[in-house]
Structure formats: C-alpha cells, structure tokens
Design a protein around this motif. Structure first.
Motif, PDB file in Angstrom:
ATOM      1  N   VAL A 116     -80.351 -68.594 -56.803  1.00  0.00           N
ATOM      2  CA  VAL A 116     -81.766 -68.243 -56.829  1.00  0.00           C
ATOM      3  C   VAL A 116     -82.467 -69.066 -55.754  1.00  0.00           C
ATOM      4  O   VAL A 116     -82.327 -70.288 -55.715  1.00  0.00           O
ATOM      5  CB  VAL A 116     -82.388 -68.531 -58.209  1.00  0.00           C
ATOM      6  CG1 VAL A 116     -83.884 -68.252 -58.183  1.00  0.00           C
ATOM      7  CG2 VAL A 116     -81.722 -67.696 -59.297  1.00  0.00           C
ATOM      8  N   THR A 127     -85.782 -70.532 -54.357  1.00  0.00           N
ATOM      9  CA  THR A 127     -87.180 -70.841 -54.672  1.00  0.00           C
ATOM     10  C   THR A 127     -87.646 -71.978 -53.770  1.00  0.00           C
ATOM     11  O   THR A 127     -88.080 -73.025 -54.255  1.00  0.00           O
ATOM     12  CB  THR A 127     -87.331 -71.279 -56.149  1.00  0.00           C
ATOM     13  OG1 THR A 127     -86.372 -72.318 -56.408  1.00  0.00           O
ATOM     14  CG2 THR A 127     -87.098 -70.154 -57.118  1.00  0.00           C
ATOM     15  N   ALA A 187     -90.232 -66.438 -61.626  1.00  0.00           N
ATOM     16  CA  ALA A 187     -89.164 -67.377 -61.958  1.00  0.00           C
ATOM     17  C   ALA A 187     -88.425 -66.917 -63.210  1.00  0.00           C
ATOM     18  O   ALA A 187     -87.188 -66.888 -63.243  1.00  0.00           O
ATOM     19  CB  ALA A 187     -89.745 -68.778 -62.164  1.00  0.00           C
ATOM     20  N   SER A 188     -89.183 -66.532 -64.234  1.00  0.00           N
ATOM     21  CA  SER A 188     -88.536 -66.017 -65.442  1.00  0.00           C
ATOM     22  C   SER A 188     -87.813 -64.720 -65.112  1.00  0.00           C
ATOM     23  O   SER A 188     -86.727 -64.445 -65.639  1.00  0.00           O
ATOM     24  CB  SER A 188     -89.569 -65.767 -66.541  1.00  0.00           C
ATOM     25  OG  SER A 188     -90.143 -66.993 -66.948  1.00  0.00           O
ATOM     26  N   VAL A 209     -86.324 -63.787 -62.269  1.00  0.00           N
ATOM     27  CA  VAL A 209     -85.009 -63.998 -61.631  1.00  0.00           C
ATOM     28  C   VAL A 209     -84.001 -64.535 -62.627  1.00  0.00           C
ATOM     29  O   VAL A 209     -82.812 -64.246 -62.514  1.00  0.00           O
ATOM     30  CB  VAL A 209     -85.001 -64.957 -60.420  1.00  0.00           C
ATOM     31  CG1 VAL A 209     -85.402 -64.254 -59.173  1.00  0.00           C
ATOM     32  CG2 VAL A 209     -85.777 -66.199 -60.648  1.00  0.00           C
ATOM     33  N   ALA A 210     -84.489 -65.315 -63.591  1.00  0.00           N
ATOM     34  CA  ALA A 210     -83.564 -65.811 -64.621  1.00  0.00           C
ATOM     35  C   ALA A 210     -82.933 -64.613 -65.328  1.00  0.00           C
ATOM     36  O   ALA A 210     -81.731 -64.586 -65.591  1.00  0.00           O
ATOM     37  CB  ALA A 210     -84.291 -66.721 -65.606  1.00  0.00           C
ATOM     38  N   LYS A 244     -87.566 -63.937 -71.351  1.00  0.00           N
ATOM     39  CA  LYS A 244     -88.107 -64.695 -72.483  1.00  0.00           C
ATOM     40  C   LYS A 244     -87.630 -64.095 -73.803  1.00  0.00           C
ATOM     41  O   LYS A 244     -87.349 -64.815 -74.754  1.00  0.00           O
ATOM     42  CB  LYS A 244     -89.638 -64.683 -72.426  1.00  0.00           C
ATOM     43  CG  LYS A 244     -90.201 -65.447 -71.241  1.00  0.00           C
ATOM     44  CD  LYS A 244     -89.939 -66.931 -71.381  1.00  0.00           C
ATOM     45  CE  LYS A 244     -90.651 -67.717 -70.314  1.00  0.00           C
ATOM     46  NZ  LYS A 244     -90.213 -69.116 -70.286  1.00  0.00           N
ATOM     47  N   ILE A 257     -84.024 -65.058 -74.723  1.00  0.00           N
ATOM     48  CA  ILE A 257     -83.742 -66.460 -75.065  1.00  0.00           C
ATOM     49  C   ILE A 257     -83.406 -66.642 -76.559  1.00  0.00           C
ATOM     50  O   ILE A 257     -82.330 -67.136 -76.885  1.00  0.00           O
ATOM     51  CB  ILE A 257     -84.874 -67.402 -74.596  1.00  0.00           C
ATOM     52  CG1 ILE A 257     -84.823 -67.517 -73.065  1.00  0.00           C
ATOM     53  CG2 ILE A 257     -84.751 -68.792 -75.231  1.00  0.00           C
ATOM     54  CD1 ILE A 257     -85.989 -68.268 -72.435  1.00  0.00           C
ATOM     55  N   LYS A 311     -79.644 -67.508 -78.110  1.00  0.00           N
ATOM     56  CA  LYS A 311     -79.407 -68.737 -78.881  1.00  0.00           C
ATOM     57  C   LYS A 311     -78.801 -68.413 -80.243  1.00  0.00           C
ATOM     58  O   LYS A 311     -78.067 -69.215 -80.795  1.00  0.00           O
ATOM     59  CB  LYS A 311     -80.716 -69.503 -79.062  1.00  0.00           C
ATOM     60  CG  LYS A 311     -81.141 -70.182 -77.769  1.00  0.00           C
ATOM     61  CD  LYS A 311     -82.258 -71.161 -78.000  1.00  0.00           C
ATOM     62  CE  LYS A 311     -82.471 -71.973 -76.731  1.00  0.00           C
ATOM     63  NZ  LYS A 311     -83.757 -72.639 -76.703  1.00  0.00           N
ATOM     64  N   THR A 348     -87.365 -71.278 -63.368  1.00  0.00           N
ATOM     65  CA  THR A 348     -86.105 -70.518 -63.347  1.00  0.00           C
ATOM     66  C   THR A 348     -85.004 -71.325 -64.027  1.00  0.00           C
ATOM     67  O   THR A 348     -84.264 -70.808 -64.860  1.00  0.00           O
ATOM     68  CB  THR A 348     -85.679 -70.228 -61.891  1.00  0.00           C
ATOM     69  OG1 THR A 348     -86.749 -69.603 -61.206  1.00  0.00           O
ATOM     70  CG2 THR A 348     -84.474 -69.307 -61.846  1.00  0.00           C
ATOM     71  N   ASP A 397     -85.487 -71.494 -67.851  1.00  0.00           N
ATOM     72  CA  ASP A 397     -85.171 -70.229 -68.512  1.00  0.00           C
ATOM     73  C   ASP A 397     -83.662 -69.971 -68.505  1.00  0.00           C
ATOM     74  O   ASP A 397     -83.099 -69.533 -69.501  1.00  0.00           O
ATOM     75  CB  ASP A 397     -85.915 -69.066 -67.853  1.00  0.00           C
ATOM     76  CG  ASP A 397     -87.388 -69.047 -68.236  1.00  0.00           C
ATOM     77  OD1 ASP A 397     -87.743 -69.681 -69.249  1.00  0.00           O
ATOM     78  OD2 ASP A 397     -88.189 -68.410 -67.530  1.00  0.00           O
ATOM     79  N   LEU A 398     -83.019 -70.256 -67.371  1.00  0.00           N
ATOM     80  CA  LEU A 398     -81.574 -70.030 -67.298  1.00  0.00           C
ATOM     81  C   LEU A 398     -80.833 -70.921 -68.288  1.00  0.00           C
ATOM     82  O   LEU A 398     -79.893 -70.485 -68.943  1.00  0.00           O
ATOM     83  CB  LEU A 398     -81.073 -70.273 -65.870  1.00  0.00           C
ATOM     84  CG  LEU A 398     -81.350 -69.126 -64.892  1.00  0.00           C
ATOM     85  CD1 LEU A 398     -81.031 -69.556 -63.463  1.00  0.00           C
ATOM     86  CD2 LEU A 398     -80.547 -67.881 -65.263  1.00  0.00           C
ATOM     87  N   ASP A 431     -82.016 -72.049 -71.071  1.00  0.00           N
ATOM     88  CA  ASP A 431     -82.284 -71.485 -72.392  1.00  0.00           C
ATOM     89  C   ASP A 431     -81.458 -70.222 -72.640  1.00  0.00           C
ATOM     90  O   ASP A 431     -81.182 -69.865 -73.785  1.00  0.00           O
ATOM     91  CB  ASP A 431     -83.776 -71.136 -72.527  1.00  0.00           C
ATOM     92  CG  ASP A 431     -84.599 -72.334 -73.000  1.00  0.00           C
ATOM     93  OD1 ASP A 431     -84.004 -73.260 -73.579  1.00  0.00           O
ATOM     94  OD2 ASP A 431     -85.822 -72.325 -72.797  1.00  0.00           O
TER      95      ASP A 431
END
Lengths: 898, 80, 57
Positions: free
Chosen positions: A77, A79, A301-302, A304-305, A800, A803, A807, C19, C22-23, C25
């Motif tokens: 990634v 950034t 950012a979220s 790309v995650a 999000k 997540i 988990k 990033t 989040d990754l 997590d």
C-alpha cells in the motif's frame, strides 16, 4: 541534552532550533530520541561521542550500519503523502526575502501551543504581534506557471481554520483572506466556513494577489476585484496558503513499484477503481492519489485495507501475533485501595487555565491516595509507560487520571492497566479539560477549584471500584448491506471477496440506484458500463444474496449479533447477521423554480446528459445555453454544497461545445468548486470559450418567459448592470438531496445531520462508522460525493464491517447489570422497564428471580434505579460508588456517614 | 432534560453574589458527550456544576437526588 | 500457492497509520515503513483540524 550540535528544527518548520540528537515532539511515536545522521558530529567528523558516553541506558551504538531487509508481503500500500511546493514558487510573493511572509505550515506552528512561540502569533522580523494579516490562497495551486494546474482542495478550509485560531488568540486582529473561489465543498465545511466568517469577522476578498512588496517594514499588496477596480493595502504579515504537491520522490516510488503517475506526478487511478494503481497488488491511498483532506485520506486508508484483504483473504490470520497480557493480580486488587492520581497538563490545554500542581498536591490529601503526580501529556507513549511503571513500583490498585474525557481516552488508560496486570475497570477519569479548563478559560481560580472537586469525586469513586469481567460473544459471520446502488454493491462485493456472506437489500426492483441515472462518470467513461460490470459481479458472487423490492422493518441486537426483519412481497422474514452497512443513497434535487417542469427547455444536468447520449439533434438552433449552479444547494432548501455539480456542469459544458462548437455556453456560478484534478476540466472549459458569470445570493439570476422562449437575467459585476441572455436551453445544476433517511435512522438509532444525511461517528477519524457499534456508512447516504469517492467509501465501510467478522468474537461492554438473586424478590419491575429486553424472570428452584442477559444489556441502569430491594448493581456504577461521588461533591458539608 | 432548583434557595438566587453549587448527572451518550463538545468548541459557561457521569439518566435513583440536596447541593442537573 | 498474510504500507502519515491499523484488525501482519523518526506525517504538525478544531494529535 548533552548534544552540542545545534540544528534547525524541521518539525517546527525551521522556526526553532534543536540539537542533532532530539525528539520531534512530546507525543511522537516511537517516543525515543534519535540522532540526525546528516548533522551528527560523530557520524560526520568522528568527533564528539558525548551522547554515547553520557547515556546511562547505554542506548547509543555508533557501530550500527544501515541494513537491507527483505520483507515477504502479499500486497503493498502506497501512502507517501504529499510534497511541498518549491520555494521558487513562493519567492514571487516575497518569501525568503521578507521575513514576515510565511507559509501556512509555518503559521500552523506559530498558532500551536506546543510550537516555538507557545501559540503566540508573532512577526518573525521583530517578534511583535501583527495587527493585520493577509492570507493568499492558491499559492502553488491552480497555477500552470509552476506546473500545478490542479486545485489542492484543502487550502481554503485550512486558511479559514488558521484565521479562526489566530482570531481566537487575538480578537482585535484584522484578517483578510484573498480567494479565487471559496472551495469548502466537504461535508459540513460550508457551514463551518459561514460560522468562522461570521463569528470571527474574517474579511473575504475575491481576488488573486500577484505579488508582495515591502513598504516601511510592512507588506504592501495590490489586487483587483470582480468589478475591475484596483485596491491596495498594507499588512503586518502575509501567510501563503501553500498547496499540496506530489511527493518529492514520486518518480522514484513509481520506478521501484512500477506504477504509472498522472501528468502532475500523483498516482494514476480511475473513478471506478480509485485505490488501485496500474499494477495488481499495489494500492494507493491518501494525498498521493490526489490532493485531499484528512477524512478522505482516512476513508481511502480503510478502503485500501479492504482491497488488500480481498486479495489476501486466504492469508488472513496466518502471520498475526497475539498480544498477551499478564495475569490479573487479584490479590493486589482485593487489598485496601492504593490510589494513584495523575493530573495531566495536556500541554497548555489544561495547564494554561488550571493550576495543575495545586490540583496534584490537593490529590495527595485525599484518603487512600498513595501517589500523586502531574504529567505533561498523559496520553503520550512515554507517559503511559511511566504510569505503568509507577503502578507497579507503588503497587497501586486503583488509578485516577485527571485529564480529558473518558469517552475518548479511557480505553487507552485501561490498556495501560491491563499491561500491568490490573483489571481495566479499576480506573476513573476526572474530566478537567473538556468540561473544565476549556469551558472556564477566563476563570483560572474557579477552574482550579472545580478540578480539585472533580478529582476528589473521582478518587472517592475509585476507592469503591471493583474488577469487572470482560465477556466476549461469538459473531454471526455475515453482513447486511442496505441499498443496492453503486456504494451498496461496492461494499457487498468487497465483503464477499474478503470471504464473508452478505445480504444486499434493495427497495426498488433493480440494482443500480443513482448510477443507473448517470450517463458519464467524471472522466467521461460510460456509466452504464460501470453499472453493468458491478451488477454482473454482484450477481455472480456466491457470497452475495440480493433481495429486491425489500424493505427493512426492524433491526434488533448488537454488534456481532443483529437480527433484522425485512418485508418482501407482503411477507416478512428475519435475517441474522453480524454487521450492517448503510448505503441507502441520496436523490437528485427537483426544483420548483426557474420554470423547471413548466418549460421543456429547462433541464437538470442529469436530464441533459441523457439527452446528449441519445444524439445531438435537440441542440439544433440552441445557440445560447445557460447553466445555473447551486439550484437548491447552498441556499434555503438545502444548506449544504452538493460538491460535484460544478464539475458536472463544466464537464457537460465541454460535451456541449464538442457537440455544437458554435453555441455559447454560460455558467452562472457562486464559486466554481472543481477541486483536485477536476480543475483541469474547468481550465479547459475556459479555453473552449465557456462563459463564466459569477452571481451572489442577494442577486440571484432570474429566469423569465420571453415569447415562446426564455431569457435569463443576471447581474454582471464587471460592467455593473443586469444582462439578459436569451436561452435556447437552460440547464439547472440541482445538486443532491438526502434520501428518506428518517425511518431507517430511527430503526437503527443512528443520528442524522441537520441536512438529513447520516452522521458519522467522528468527522475525521471515523468517517465511515456510525455512532452505533457494528453499523457502517457509505455513499450518498453520508453526503453528496462523486462516484469515485463513493467507491472508495464503499471499500472503507467494507473494511470496517469485516473487522468484527474476521475477529470472530466481540467484547461486550463490562458495564452491565448484575442481579443479586439472594435479595431479589422476583417482582419483575426491572423486566418490564428494560428497554433492551435484557433482563428476564427465571425460575430458580421454586422462586422467581431476575437474570440479566449480559450480551443485550446496554448498561443504562434503569433496572438498578427501580429495584425495590436494591438487588441490582451496575458494573462500574454501583449505588455505593455514585453515593460516594455525591458525598465527595458535598465535601465537608456531608461527611461520609452513609 | 430537566433542571430542578431547590425551592429554599429561590430567594437567595435573587440576591447578588449567590454562587450555587450544582451537582450534574450526565448521561454518557448524550449530555456528557454534549458537554465534551462544548469544550471542544470552547463555549464558556459558569463553573458551578460538578458532574457525575452515568451510562443513562435511567440510572438515577431518586435517592441520589435527595442525597445531593441533603448534602447541600443548591441544585441538581440531570441531563440525558 | 499459499497467500502471504503480510502487507507493506509505505508512508506513516494519517493514511498509512489508518491502513496499518485496519489491516492489523483484519488479521494481517503489517510492515509500516516511514522515512522519518516518528509516524504521524503532516497531521502531527497541525495544531487543530477543521471543522471541529479538535486537537489533531
């Protein structure tokens, strides 16, 4: 401290000095000092070595050499952020020549309480406070002469912020901001601008200042306003609102990563895939993708995650390490309370008003307090380490932090407790910043007294805190996405490709939402193709179940375990899922002004596009085409800016010029907000001869019937009178209205903004989360935005949402009710009052007893306050603890007899 | 939201220099959050309230309010 | 081929940090690579952020 080499402090924008061995700022992470290798005497001249000799921890090792590491990764990634505009561009405005011409970065450090001047804005020439400041916008932006033809997007907003902060410090300050267009198109930004301008009396002048001259130690500016008149003024200080450039090493990054850059050396992406670079497995987020602000950077950012998580779904949890905590020291917890009180300065945020040392000493007089200290920034990494150390060293078993709000910072301090083997429930915070220092800034003595009271109350409660269990529950590993437009489909696809089941619910009879009404994307791609691609991928994906003509009736449960009732063809069914994504979209605003709906020559931009797509025959004889901006937006009907109508209008004006080159296209506007690279379209439109005429709210354009046709009357400020334009076609930029969000907002208990869009949990740091845990947000339901932003936001919401699913378990808040079944008489009052059906009456032996359903309990405490036998206690908020706070509030007036 | 003033103090309030001690019970989710936002926006208000945070105003037992008055509070502010 | 469970994030400003968080997590190991001695990027230099004027640190 011993380092003799003095260097300029780059963190403070070269406004201060530091030594070669230093730390950038108190809260820096990692919080360790470092040696500036370019400046160090030992590294460059083999002299000195003082630091290595004096370091008691022997932490300095000059024998270290740079190492090459090889990392095994499945995705990359990028950034790298943005670069700074070259000084040569700033020299035009006297920067470097006149010390009182500063950049916005330098000004930011000057306004900062922890900056070189402790927040006092001073002139660099004589260190005197300026009385008159000018901000010059678009320095290094919207300027082809320096190669930056784009708009940097953020400068209008930050200039307003810096101006407000400066006015807050010195209300008599005279601040003028010189704009070309006021570009505050972000969510809630227009209102923030209005508030700032009205509250602080900031002068806003629409002009571009070409140069800065020195006149008797002050700075002279000349400018020309819209009416063609020329003006001049003398200022004490000039702030250059410097734009965002591509990173200095953009080309190097591109070469290494083998990705393409655009003509401005930012990363090349497409509106359908805004986070993908030209190379598979390499993604981009933040300012390198294009100039953008914090919320959008965080969203990307979220996003790309999510993209990396889609690509590497099978590799999930193969490389992770688990954080372990020491076992809880239950013996220590059970001892007589040993309270440690830490009073935070928060830089000058608290210490500027409250006498922190007096509060600290006062804490020492309170019962059971064995340690009382003050800290500069309690939340900084090194302070947390110190606190952890003190807890161990002094065998503390209760902690009071007098600082900011427990709502934002309690989890951080709870982690610290866990790290030293204490139950996280054994901390109490006294909010002496948000609810004291900040709101009593003019009354330092009263604020100090209040702080003492709050600390006394917190300590009284801390004495009675008990360890709480940390329960977790299993998660239903699937998502519900509400809304089948571009955003909803994007989110569903990402969740599915990350490996989780997803139900996509759509009210209407087909997928597509507003994307189905769009003809072209902002970069001229066929919107139908984007739509077809999305829908076919959704239909093919085995993890996605699409429910059309389906409405959500009710949602119950909590993060990890929601249960939703939907109605479909008159029947209801129940869906169980772990998370919710809101992607309910928005709608095109339909005006009842400007003859819309009365005259068929009046269209909206979307209608124009649809016509254009069918052919250009309708343009026959259309020699004059007028577009009016902000119809509905930024006005009485909708106060928000719809963000994309300016770009849409400019794009369509270009299409019209292409279809009918001899037509004159007029765009009547208030501010042209073609932010970012969209500025290229605006410049192109000007080159193609599109006529831009600015209007103001007090002189809105009028649309009049003229025989069979229409004419548009608008005030031209340059000639100073009204002009009439006979319009063969009138196109209204109608903007984006919120959808019918109220019902759903009630069902989910999610708040809406005053404009009717869903409100995010935090404007900057949690832009795609809703205040309700487990509910996420994307697309037009969040606010007006382009397809490109919707797609990035959809990915972010998907990240999000996955997540908790990834988990597999979620922690349940430990603040729940507990029934003492020995004293419970089974009356059932609690069961009847509980708003969450979280308490039930069960048979225990032969008797009826109340029992809490822990996972459903929200900790409100209605049960406890109504129990006639006081059999219910609330974790962290017991009767005794609250009574102790009340008695501590009273101080000597009451004593501790209860 | 409700504000209850102790009746005995009503006359005293009219007098100059009356500096009441008020105990606030703020709901974590709304009033307490709002009080934080007021701070973030730097709204200024008189420093007379001391706050007890609760997870919901539903937690407030009548006994708490009575105890506060008994202990000399001039007013009790419940915000939720 | 077995997939890697690790990702490299280049740049430790607000976008890179978010990033990485989040990754992590989401169940991945993250290498967060930053040129400077501390993370935070430009946001760490800002005093307050619009529109709420919160402290940006």
């Amino acid at each position: 401290m011993y380092c003799p080499k003095v260097v300029v402090d780059t963190y403070n924008e070269r406004l201060d000095i530091t030594s070669a061995t230093h730390i950038d700022y108190a809260q820096a992470i990692p919080a360790s000092y470092y040696i500036d290798a370019k400046e160090c005497l030992r590294l460059n001249y083999e002299t000195c070595n003082l630091c290595a000799q004096t370091c008691t921890a022997k932490a300095i090792d000059f024998s270290q050499k740079p190492k090459k590491l090889k990392l095994d990764v499945g995705a990359v990634v990028l950034t790298p952020g943005f670069g700074k505009v070259d000084d040569s561009v700033l020299e035009k405005f006297g920067y470097g020549k006149y010390p009182d011409v500063v950049t916005s970065y330098e000004f930011e450090r000057l306004t900062c309480a922890s900056g070189p001047t402790e927040g006092h804005v001073v002139r660099l020439s004589d260190h005197r406070e300026p009385k008159k400041i000018a901000f010059l916008q678009c320095v290094g932006s919207r300027d082809e002469t320096c190669g930056n033809g784009y708009c940097s997007t953020v400068c209008c907003m930050y200039a307003l912020k810096e101006a407000s902060v400066a006015k807050e410090h010195d209300p008599d300050l005279d601040v003028t901001i010189f704009f070309m267009d006021v570009r505050t198109q972000g969510k809630g930004f227009d209102e923030a601008r209005k508030r700032a301008v009205e509250k602080y009396g900031i002068n806003v002048v629409r002009a571009r200042v070409p140069r800065v001259d020195e006149i008797d130690g002050r700075l002279g500016l000349t400018w020309v306003t819209d009416d063609g008149k020329s003006h001049s003024g003398i200022f004490d200080m000039v702030v250059l609102s410097v734009g965002l450039d591509a990173p200095e090493d953009a080309q190097k990054i591109a070469d290494i990563a083998k990705i393409e850059l655009n003509n401005y050396e930012f990363c090349q992406t497409t509106p359908g895939q805004p986070l993908a670079t030209s190379r598979d497995g390499i993604y981009v987020a933040g300012a390198f993708q294009g100039p953008k602000d914090i919320p959008e950077s965080v969203t990307q950012a979220s996003g790309v995650a999510a993209m990396a998580s889609e690509l590497l779904a099978e590799g999930r949890n193969t490389r992770t390490v688990t954080l372990t905590y020491p076992d809880e020291d239950t013996a220590l917890e059970a001892e007589e309370p040993r309270i440690g009180v830490f009073v935070c300065h928060c830089g000058v945020n608290i210490a500027g008003t409250v006498d922190v040392k007096a509060v600290r000493d006062y804490a020492g007089t309170l019962p059971n307090v064995v340690l009382y200290e003050d800290t500069l920034y309690s939340c900084s990494q090194d302070a947390l380490k110190t606190i952890a150390g003190k807890i161990k060293e002094n065998r503390l078993n209760r902690v009071v932090i007098a600082a900011c709000s427990p709502r934002t910072h309690e989890p951080l301090f709870q982690e610290t407790l866990r790290s030293v083997g204490l139950n996280p429930a054994l901390i109490e915070m006294a909010n002496i910043r948000d609810q004291c220092a900040w709101v009593h800034a003019q009354e330092p003595e009263a604020a100090t007294e209040k702080s003492k009271d709050l600390v006394r109350m917190a300590a009284a409660k801390a004495r009675l805190l008990e360890p709480l269990e940390q329960p977790t529950v299993d998660v239903t590993p699937s998502a519900l996405v509400i809304g089948g437009g571009a955003s909803g489909m994007g989110a569903a696809l990402s969740i599915a490709e990350q490996g989780y089941k997803c139900v996509l619910v759509e009210k209407s009879d087909k997928l597509g939402g507003n994307l189905a009404r769009l003809t072209w994307t902002m970069d001229g791609q066929d919107a139908a193709k984007v739509l077809k691609d999305l829908t076919s991928r959704v239909k093919k994906n085995k993890n996605i179940e699409v429910l059309l003509e389906t409405e959500v009736e009710a949602i119950s449960g909590y993060v990890g375990n929601f249960s939703t009732t939907v109605s479909r063809e008159g029947k209801t069914e129940i869906i169980n899922h772990g998370v919710v994504v809101l992607a309910t979209g928005g709608k095109e605003y339909k005006p009842n002004t400007y003859l819309y709906g009365e005259n068929n020559r009046v269209l909206t931009q979307l209608e124009l596009e649809q016509k254009l797509k069918r052919g250009k025959s309708f343009l026959k004889g259309a020699n004059n085409i007028v577009m009016i901006q902000c119809v509905g937006s930024r006005g009485d009907d909708m106060s928000h800016c719809s963000k994309l109508c300016c770009t849409q209008a400019v794009k369509n004006a270009l299409k019209l010029k292409e279809a009918k080159p001899d037509a004159t296209v007029y765009i009547l506007y208030r501010d042209i907000r073609t932010f970012g690279f969209y500025e290229d379209l605006y410049r192109e439109a000007r080159k193609q001869g599109v006529q831009f005429i600015r209007y103001t709210l007090d002189r809105k354009p009028e649309v009049l019937k003229a025989g069979r046709g229409i004419k548009v009357r608008v005030y031209d400020s340059l000639i100073g009178e009204d002009i009439d334009i006979p319009a063969n076609l009138l196109v209204l930029s109608t903007g984006i209205a919120p959808g019918e969000n109220e019902a759903l907002a009630k069902i989910i208990k999610a708040p809406l903004t005053s404009d009717g869009f869903f409100l995010e949990a935090h404007a900057k740091l949690r832009p795609v989360e809703v205040a309700v845990d487990g509910v996420y947000l994307c697309g037009l339901a969040h606010g007006p935005k382009s397809l490109e932003e919707c797609m990035a936001q959809a990915k972010a919401a998907a990240a999000k949402a996955v997540i908790p699913l990834a988990k597999g378990r979620v922690a349940v808040a430990p603040i729940v009710s507990r029934v003492n079944q020995d004293t419970c008489i089974g009356c059932g009052i609690c069961e009847s009052l509980c708003p969450f059906k979280a308490i039930e009456i069960v048979k225990v032996g032969k008797k009826r007893k109340a029992q809490t359903i822990t996972a459903s309990c929200k900790g409100c405490g209605i049960c406890a306050s109504h129990c006639p036998t006081l059999a219910i206690s609330m974790g962290g908020f017991t009767d005794d603890a609250i009574m102790a706070q009340i008695h501590a509030f009273a101080g000597d007036n009451c004593g501790e007899e209860a | 939201m409700s504000a209850q003033m102790d009746n005995n103090k009503e006359n005293a309030m009219a007098q100059e220099g009356f500096d009441p001690r008020i105990l606030g019970f703020f709901c974590h989710w709304c009033c307490y959050a709002a009080a934080d936002s007021a701070g973030v926006s730097r709204y200024q208000y008189p420093p007379n309230v001391r706050v007890v945070r609760v997870m919901c105003t539903g937690r407030i037992d009548t006994r708490f309010v009575l105890e506060a008055f008994k202990c000399g509070a001039d007013g009790v502010f419940t915000g939720g | 081929m077995s997939q890697s469970g690790a990702i490299m994030v280049l740049g430790g400003g607000v976008a890179g940090v978010q990033t990485a968080l989040d990754l992590a997590d989401l169940g991945y190991y993250v290498y967060l690579v930053e040129k400077k001695a501390s993370i935070g990027g430009v946001m760490a230099q800002l005093d307050k952020t619009f529109p709420t004027n919160d402290c940006s640190l």
